[in-house]
Design a protein around this motif. Structure first.
Motif, PDB file in Angstrom:
ATOM      1  N   UNK A 175      16.781  26.283 -10.062  1.00 57.89           N
ATOM      2  CA  UNK A 175      16.895  25.271 -11.095  1.00 57.89           C
ATOM      3  C   UNK A 175      17.668  24.045 -10.661  1.00 57.89           C
ATOM      4  N   UNK A 176      17.823  23.132 -11.605  1.00 54.66           N
ATOM      5  CA  UNK A 176      18.524  21.873 -11.379  1.00 54.66           C
ATOM      6  C   UNK A 176      19.505  21.645 -12.520  1.00 54.66           C
ATOM      7  N   UNK A 200      23.865  30.313  -5.255  1.00 54.53           N
ATOM      8  CA  UNK A 200      24.053  29.210  -4.313  1.00 54.53           C
ATOM      9  C   UNK A 200      23.883  27.918  -5.096  1.00 54.53           C
ATOM     10  N   UNK A 201      24.758  26.974  -4.882  1.00 55.18           N
ATOM     11  CA  UNK A 201      24.562  25.657  -5.479  1.00 55.18           C
ATOM     12  C   UNK A 201      24.796  24.605  -4.407  1.00 55.18           C
ATOM     13  N   UNK A 202      24.036  23.549  -4.458  1.00 59.90           N
ATOM     14  CA  UNK A 202      24.203  22.482  -3.474  1.00 59.90           C
ATOM     15  C   UNK A 202      23.856  21.150  -4.112  1.00 59.90           C
ATOM     16  N   UNK A 209      22.973  15.190  -9.703  1.00 61.42           N
ATOM     17  CA  UNK A 209      22.234  16.420  -9.944  1.00 61.42           C
ATOM     18  C   UNK A 209      22.435  17.390  -8.790  1.00 61.42           C
ATOM     19  N   UNK A 210      22.377  18.662  -9.101  1.00 61.70           N
ATOM     20  CA  UNK A 210      22.519  19.706  -8.093  1.00 61.70           C
ATOM     21  C   UNK A 210      21.450  20.761  -8.310  1.00 61.70           C
ATOM     22  N   UNK A 211      21.008  21.351  -7.226  1.00 61.65           N
ATOM     23  CA  UNK A 211      20.096  22.484  -7.343  1.00 61.65           C
ATOM     24  C   UNK A 211      20.912  23.770  -7.300  1.00 61.65           C
ATOM     25  N   UNK A 227      18.831  28.471 -21.235  1.00 64.78           N
ATOM     26  CA  UNK A 227      18.473  27.536 -22.309  1.00 64.78           C
ATOM     27  C   UNK A 227      19.717  27.049 -23.048  1.00 64.78           C
ATOM     28  N   UNK A 228      20.768  27.871 -23.052  1.00 64.98           N
ATOM     29  CA  UNK A 228      21.982  27.526 -23.787  1.00 64.98           C
ATOM     30  C   UNK A 228      23.005  26.776 -22.938  1.00 64.98           C
ATOM     31  N   UNK A 229      22.987  26.994 -21.618  1.00 71.59           N
ATOM     32  CA  UNK A 229      23.998  26.377 -20.759  1.00 71.59           C
ATOM     33  C   UNK A 229      23.792  24.868 -20.712  1.00 71.59           C
ATOM     34  N   UNK A 230      24.798  24.140 -21.119  1.00 70.29           N
ATOM     35  CA  UNK A 230      24.709  22.686 -21.128  1.00 70.29           C
ATOM     36  C   UNK A 230      24.668  22.156 -19.701  1.00 70.29           C
ATOM     37  N   UNK A 231      23.782  21.218 -19.465  1.00 70.36           N
ATOM     38  CA  UNK A 231      23.686  20.621 -18.138  1.00 70.36           C
ATOM     39  C   UNK A 231      22.529  21.137 -17.313  1.00 70.36           C
ATOM     40  N   UNK A 232      21.929  22.265 -17.714  1.00 71.00           N
ATOM     41  CA  UNK A 232      20.753  22.763 -16.997  1.00 71.00           C
ATOM     42  C   UNK A 232      19.556  21.905 -17.395  1.00 71.00           C
ATOM     43  N   UNK A 233      18.959  21.236 -16.420  1.00 74.42           N
ATOM     44  CA  UNK A 233      17.817  20.368 -16.700  1.00 74.42           C
ATOM     45  C   UNK A 233      16.503  21.135 -16.661  1.00 74.42           C
ATOM     46  N   UNK A 234      16.357  21.989 -15.677  1.00 75.18           N
ATOM     47  CA  UNK A 234      15.122  22.754 -15.533  1.00 75.18           C
ATOM     48  C   UNK A 234      15.407  23.997 -14.709  1.00 75.18           C
ATOM     49  N   UNK A 235      14.600  25.028 -14.936  1.00 73.31           N
ATOM     50  CA  UNK A 235      14.778  26.269 -14.175  1.00 73.31           C
ATOM     51  C   UNK A 235      13.488  27.070 -14.199  1.00 73.31           C
TER      52      UNK A 235
END
Length: 370
Positions: A175-176, A200-202, A209-211, A227-235
């Motif tokens: 996700x991003x 892993x996050x980078x 933005x981070x993946x 769906x609830x975590x704020x800041x998740x754009x797509x997954x």
């Protein structure tokens, strides 16, 4: 205690911090220097750790009556009380002895050293968290690269250190996010309080933005959580699996699912919810793919009214009326345009293979594929 003895005492306290129960070990070490005992009480005057023969119940009663710091005299025992903070919570450390001279000098010094040592627990916790993240990144990268079947048990043993249950079902997530990676780690750790997550996050250079890529126990409700975590754009979320040797395949599938999530304006897309056509559209096209689809779509590509009609017709379940409503035209106009498409291709719109080819070629060309 002379300087050498004090140095030895500090070294002993630091060694105690390395035990499985650092708080208990430190208390037992302090007890070795006094003839009464050492006790840690919580903010409600309940003993958390205790060692020695001091009257714990009398000390608890005194603390419960409001003695937060200072000295107490309980019969022949002199108790030194000091407020300490352990990982953000307030406690009382109590040292008890009968030698007034020792307690007044070395006892106070020992409590000061105790406070400093206990403060280092925050540093120990932070380092442990860093090591956990580093270890999970290392394991996940190796799994993404593919592992031999013979090595799968080794990797399950490694994941067990992260809280996974060996051979239990897992899912892979790609996700991003547009928040600090630490925020994502914090939120997912709330979900997986007992473990069962490798992350892993980078950062992506050029913006904020981070993946992130994640292997997580399937019994944790990651879809709803994302769906609830704020800041998740797509997954994109893979199917459930338990063969670690197939992680590369499921990682690729999760990437496809995320592409479709972005294209469809969804926050989370699971692989199991993708229809075959969406699955095809979500793959990353090669030059040959573009050539094949362009060649088929080029038959009517210069007639935008026909292109928009065929796309709307497909997207609205091959309903002439729904297509007409979507395009704000008369149903007869839709029928006329469909007949033009049939003439151009020399195929009937009732031919399932032809309709499927139109769907793939034009939806892809119109931007359904990323």
């Amino acid at each position: 205690m002379d300087a050498e003895e004090r140095l030895a005492a500090v070294e002993a306290l630091l060694r105690a911090m390395g035990s499985p129960d650092p708080l208990g070990a430190v208390v037992r070490q302090l007890n070795a220097y006094v003839d009464g005992g050492a006790i840690i009480f919580d903010h409600s005057a309940n003993p958390v750790r205790a060692a020695g023969r001091a009257p714990v119940h009398l000390l608890a009663a005194s603390l419960d009556n409001g003695i937060a710091e200072g000295q107490l005299q309980l019969g022949r025992w002199r108790a030194l009380v000091r407020a300490v903070t352990i990982r953000g919570s307030r406690y009382c450390a109590v040292l008890v002895g009968s030698d007034e001279g020792f307690m007044q000098d070395d006892g106070l010094w020992l409590l000061e050293r105790l406070e400093a040592v206990l403060a280092s627990l925050d540093g120990v916790a932070a380092f442990a968290a860093y090591e956990r993240v580093r270890w999970s990144e290392q394991i996940l990268r190796q799994l993404e690269s593919g592992v031999l079947t013979a090595r799968v048990p080794y990797y399950w043993d490694s994941l067990e250190r992260l809280g996974f249950t060996v051979y239990s079902p897992v899912v892979y997530v790609r996700g991003t996010v547009n928040v600090e990676p630490a925020s994502l780690v914090e939120e997912t750790e709330k979900l997986a309080a007992d473990g069962g997550i490798a992350l892993i996050h980078q950062s992506i250079s050029g913006d904020e933005r981070s993946t992130f890529r994640m292997l997580i126990s399937a019994d944790l409700n990651i879809v709803d959580a994302l769906r609830e975590i704020e800041g998740v754009e797509s997954a994109g979320v893979s199917e459930v699996f338990d063969d670690l040797g197939t992680v590369p395949d499921h990682a690729a599938a999760a990437i496809r699912a995320e592409r479709m999530a972005i294209n469809r304006g969804r926050k989370v897309q699971t692989v199991v919810e993708l229809r075959p056509l969406e699955w095809l559209l979500a793959q990353r096209p090669s030059r040959l793919d573009y050539s094949q689809f362009d060649r088929f779509a080029a038959v009517i590509a210069d007639k935008q009214d026909l292109v928009s009609t065929v796309c709307a017709y497909i997207q609205h379940d091959q309903s002439v009326d729904k297509c007409a409503e979507a395009l704000s035209i008369h149903p007869n106009t839709v029928r006329y345009r469909l007949s033009q498409i049939e003439q151009a291709h020399g195929e009937s719109m009732k031919n399932v293979d032809f309709l499927a080819s139109l769907s793939i070629a034009h939806l892809w060309r119109e931007g359904a594929a990323l």
